[in-house]
Design a protein around this motif. Sequence first.
Motif, short mmCIF file in Angstrom:
data_model
loop_
_atom_site.label_atom_id
_atom_site.label_comp_id
_atom_site.label_asym_id
_atom_site.label_seq_id
_atom_site.Cartn_x
_atom_site.Cartn_y
_atom_site.Cartn_z
N GLN A 1 57.82 -19.37 22.29
CA GLN A 1 57.57 -20.80 22.07
C GLN A 1 58.54 -21.37 21.04
O GLN A 1 59.05 -22.48 21.21
CB GLN A 1 56.12 -21.03 21.62
N LEU B 1 61.93 -21.72 22.69
CA LEU B 1 62.00 -22.84 23.62
C LEU B 1 62.38 -24.14 22.92
O LEU B 1 62.98 -25.02 23.52
CB LEU B 1 60.67 -23.01 24.36
N GLU B 2 62.03 -24.25 21.65
CA GLU B 2 62.40 -25.44 20.89
C GLU B 2 63.92 -25.52 20.71
O GLU B 2 64.46 -26.60 20.55
CB GLU B 2 61.70 -25.45 19.54
N SER C 1 64.64 -30.53 25.67
CA SER C 1 64.42 -29.23 25.04
C SER C 1 63.67 -28.31 26.01
O SER C 1 63.13 -28.76 27.02
CB SER C 1 63.59 -29.39 23.77
N LYS D 1 60.95 -27.19 25.47
CA LYS D 1 59.55 -27.61 25.37
C LYS D 1 59.33 -28.91 26.15
O LYS D 1 58.31 -29.56 26.03
CB LYS D 1 59.14 -27.80 23.92
N GLN D 2 60.34 -29.30 26.93
CA GLN D 2 60.30 -30.44 27.83
C GLN D 2 60.13 -31.78 27.10
O GLN D 2 59.40 -32.66 27.54
CB GLN D 2 59.22 -30.23 28.89
N LYS D 3 60.85 -31.91 26.01
CA LYS D 3 60.92 -33.17 25.27
C LYS D 3 62.31 -33.75 25.46
O LYS D 3 63.31 -33.04 25.35
CB LYS D 3 60.67 -32.96 23.77
N ALA E 1 62.65 -22.05 30.67
CA ALA E 1 61.43 -21.62 29.98
C ALA E 1 60.73 -20.51 30.76
O ALA E 1 60.27 -19.53 30.17
CB ALA E 1 60.49 -22.82 29.80
N ILE F 1 54.21 -24.84 31.59
CA ILE F 1 55.60 -24.72 31.98
C ILE F 1 55.71 -24.82 33.50
O ILE F 1 55.05 -24.10 34.22
CB ILE F 1 56.21 -23.37 31.52
#
Length: 111
Positions: free
Chosen positions: A24, A27-28, A46, A48-50, A86, A109
């Motif tokens: 985790q 992933l950032e 990212s 983290k899907q941002k 991810a 994810i």
Amino acid sequence: MAMPNFNDMMKQLQQAGAKMQDVQKQLEKITAVGDAGGGMVKATVSGKQKVLSIAIDPEILDDIEMVQDLVVAAVNAALEKAADLAREELSKAAGGMLGGEDMLKNFNIGQ
């Protein structure tokens, strides 16, 4: 038939949990770029899907509808790439343990 050693099982679960926390954090740091319109619009997200950034070629700014469509397409492409990255990272860390693909749903994810 040997009885399962519950202490060993608990230790393995704790190790798996620690690996998932590490993933985790990784992933950032992962980024993915999606583009649309031949690169006229680029989106960076990212792991983290941002959404981190959007870049738009100034030459297309006079056509707002096209820009909007291209932004959506670029963001979706970047999110798809980030989800793939991810999944790869989580699969490597899990090593096939704890349910594989089903486990990834717990981390939101690729949904």
